[in-house]
Design a protein around this motif. Sequence first.
Motif, PDB file in Angstrom:
ATOM      1  N   THR A   1       0.824  -1.207   0.000  1.00  0.00           N
ATOM      2  CA  THR A   1       0.000   0.000   0.000  1.00  0.00           C
ATOM      3  C   THR A   1       0.858   1.257   0.000  1.00  0.00           C
ATOM      4  N   GLN A   2       1.987   1.221   0.689  1.00  0.00           N
ATOM      5  CA  GLN A   2       2.920   2.346   0.631  1.00  0.00           C
ATOM      6  C   GLN A   2       3.454   2.515  -0.792  1.00  0.00           C
ATOM      7  N   GLN A   3       3.714   1.408  -1.481  1.00  0.00           N
ATOM      8  CA  GLN A   3       4.152   1.468  -2.881  1.00  0.00           C
ATOM      9  C   GLN A   3       3.042   2.027  -3.764  1.00  0.00           C
ATOM     10  N   LEU A   4       1.794   1.650  -3.472  1.00  0.00           N
ATOM     11  CA  LEU A   4       0.658   2.178  -4.231  1.00  0.00           C
ATOM     12  C   LEU A   4       0.578   3.693  -4.078  1.00  0.00           C
ATOM     13  N   ALA A   5       0.766   4.168  -2.852  1.00  0.00           N
ATOM     14  CA  ALA A   5       0.725   5.610  -2.606  1.00  0.00           C
ATOM     15  C   ALA A   5       1.843   6.326  -3.357  1.00  0.00           C
ATOM     16  N   THR A   6       3.029   5.727  -3.367  1.00  0.00           N
ATOM     17  CA  THR A   6       4.158   6.332  -4.076  1.00  0.00           C
ATOM     18  C   THR A   6       3.897   6.372  -5.580  1.00  0.00           C
ATOM     19  N   CYS A   7       3.382   5.276  -6.117  1.00  0.00           N
ATOM     20  CA  CYS A   7       3.054   5.234  -7.552  1.00  0.00           C
ATOM     21  C   CYS A   7       1.997   6.277  -7.889  1.00  0.00           C
ATOM     22  N   THR A   8       1.033   6.436  -7.009  1.00  0.00           N
ATOM     23  CA  THR A   8      -0.033   7.415  -7.246  1.00  0.00           C
ATOM     24  C   THR A   8       0.545   8.815  -7.399  1.00  0.00           C
ATOM     25  N   THR A   9       1.482   9.153  -6.538  1.00  0.00           N
ATOM     26  CA  THR A   9       2.093  10.480  -6.592  1.00  0.00           C
ATOM     27  C   THR A   9       2.995  10.645  -7.796  1.00  0.00           C
ATOM     28  N   LEU A  10       3.651   9.555  -8.200  1.00  0.00           N
ATOM     29  CA  LEU A  10       4.554   9.612  -9.354  1.00  0.00           C
ATOM     30  C   LEU A  10       3.804   9.741 -10.675  1.00  0.00           C
ATOM     31  N   TYR A  11       2.694   9.025 -10.802  1.00  0.00           N
ATOM     32  CA  TYR A  11       2.068   8.881 -12.115  1.00  0.00           C
ATOM     33  C   TYR A  11       0.741   9.622 -12.272  1.00  0.00           C
ATOM     34  N   SER A  12       0.313  10.327 -11.234  1.00  0.00           N
ATOM     35  CA  SER A  12      -0.924  11.109 -11.325  1.00  0.00           C
ATOM     36  C   SER A  12      -0.766  12.372 -10.489  1.00  0.00           C
ATOM     37  N   PRO A  13      -1.675  13.333 -10.646  1.00  0.00           N
ATOM     38  CA  PRO A  13      -1.607  14.553  -9.838  1.00  0.00           C
ATOM     39  C   PRO A  13      -2.259  14.401  -8.469  1.00  0.00           C
ATOM     40  N   LEU A  14      -2.729  13.203  -8.121  1.00  0.00           N
ATOM     41  CA  LEU A  14      -3.462  13.003  -6.886  1.00  0.00           C
ATOM     42  C   LEU A  14      -2.554  12.955  -5.658  1.00  0.00           C
ATOM     43  N   GLN A  15      -3.058  13.479  -4.562  1.00  0.00           N
ATOM     44  CA  GLN A  15      -2.439  13.278  -3.264  1.00  0.00           C
ATOM     45  C   GLN A  15      -2.994  11.982  -2.668  1.00  0.00           C
ATOM     46  N   THR A  16      -2.338  11.465  -1.626  1.00  0.00           N
ATOM     47  CA  THR A  16      -2.766  10.185  -1.074  1.00  0.00           C
ATOM     48  C   THR A  16      -2.993  10.261   0.431  1.00  0.00           C
ATOM     49  N   SER A  17      -3.829   9.346   0.897  1.00  0.00           N
ATOM     50  CA  SER A  17      -4.059   9.144   2.315  1.00  0.00           C
ATOM     51  C   SER A  17      -4.106   7.639   2.553  1.00  0.00           C
ATOM     52  N   ILE A  18      -3.452   7.156   3.599  1.00  0.00           N
ATOM     53  CA  ILE A  18      -3.456   5.733   3.914  1.00  0.00           C
ATOM     54  C   ILE A  18      -4.572   5.453   4.917  1.00  0.00           C
ATOM     55  N   SER A  19      -5.423   4.472   4.600  1.00  0.00           N
ATOM     56  CA  SER A  19      -6.478   4.075   5.520  1.00  0.00           C
ATOM     57  C   SER A  19      -6.645   2.563   5.458  1.00  0.00           C
ATOM     58  N   ASN A  20      -7.737   2.064   6.017  1.00  0.00           N
ATOM     59  CA  ASN A  20      -7.893   0.629   6.197  1.00  0.00           C
ATOM     60  C   ASN A  20      -8.865   0.015   5.185  1.00  0.00           C
ATOM     61  N   ALA A  21      -8.567  -1.194   4.775  1.00  0.00           N
ATOM     62  CA  ALA A  21      -9.455  -1.951   3.900  1.00  0.00           C
ATOM     63  C   ALA A  21     -10.733  -2.285   4.647  1.00  0.00           C
ATOM     64  N   TYR A  22     -11.857  -2.257   3.905  1.00  0.00           N
ATOM     65  CA  TYR A  22     -13.129  -2.493   4.587  1.00  0.00           C
ATOM     66  C   TYR A  22     -14.207  -2.926   3.607  1.00  0.00           C
TER      67      TYR A  22
END
Length: 394
Positions: free
Chosen positions: A221-242
């Motif tokens: 999930t940390q890698q997903l957040a990093t990829c999100t910032t690298l490849y899109s203009p979106l900011q990220t927030s880490i939360s829980n699966a549900y």
Amino acid sequence: MKKLTTILCTALAACSVSSQTLIQAYKNRADLVSQTNITANLQGFSNLGIKTTGSVNNANALTWIKNKYTSYGYSASEIVENPFTFGSTSSKNLVITKTGTLYPDKYVIICGHFDTITGPGTNDNGSGTSVILEVARILKDVPTEYSIKFIHFSGEEQGLYGSSHYANNIAYQSGVKKLDIKLVFNLDQVGGKLGNVNSKIICERDTSGQSGNNAASNTITQQLATCTTLYSPLQTSISNAYSSDYIPFEQKGYVITGFYEYTRSYNEHTVNDTFANVDPVYVFKVAKAAVGAMQHFATASSTVSAISAAKEKPLTSLESVKMYPNPVKDILTVELPDSNIREFTVEISDLAGNPLLKEENQARINISRLANGIYLCTVKTEGTSITRKIIIEK
């Protein structure tokens, strides 16, 4: 950017090319995401109506999704319908497999549900469906070391029935893991609400259930957040699966992660979950992040052959199409950017997406029977489409 790049490069497996080259290649493909395709997918999904599991509309939605994969070039052998039942209800999941070059028997799953309740579910979960389709289109001819399964689940709204069936009967059987799954990446409700500030996405990690997969999920999930910032203009927030389709996989010990909208729309499970209320630009940005992340998770190639490069070009050949006059009174002229295009379709619909008029291979469209107002005009040819607003004023 340097710090984020360093984090991602550390996470990447040993590469024969520099990490900067790899990241640039992934970014180039993420930039192939088409706003036109995303908008058309959202509208097409919405037009299919309420897709309650087991209903005719639900079956029609599966066929619509299946036809998308066929149009992208996926073969019949790569597309599998996975039937399941619960109680007296029968439905199907749709599973598309793209085979990896080095690890054909180890899978990265990207998934989301297509069933809805109450409304057409354009956000929940036409948004996730649209993103998965765009990822599949762009990665179709991109070599990846790991195999990818694009899975569209039904039965989610009634209790994760489709994903539970797949996790318990296909991925895992009689206490044994039958599928070697690297990770499950789930997309559910990533459309936002038009008018909200939609600049951030939640990256979901596993914090409950099987404790043995929590640490790996956190890393992914940390890698997903990093990829999100690298490849899109979106900011990220880490939360829980549900409570979505990754949960049955988590319960079997698989590693999970996911995307979910940050600013809640609160239109899910209501009649207001429509195309008019979703934010197509937000979905476009989520798709860019997903394309980048999937390349990282499946270890995509950093090089492109001349043939695949041509196939990877975004579907933008109609971007310069002209529609005039606008406002129009009686005859709308559609001028294609390429005079060699002989087969095309022009469709006019209202702003809710209801089709009103359709012409084949006609550049002059008689719209005199339509009332004054604002309409959507869509031109389609060879898997490419573009939609523009036109005004009828008499």
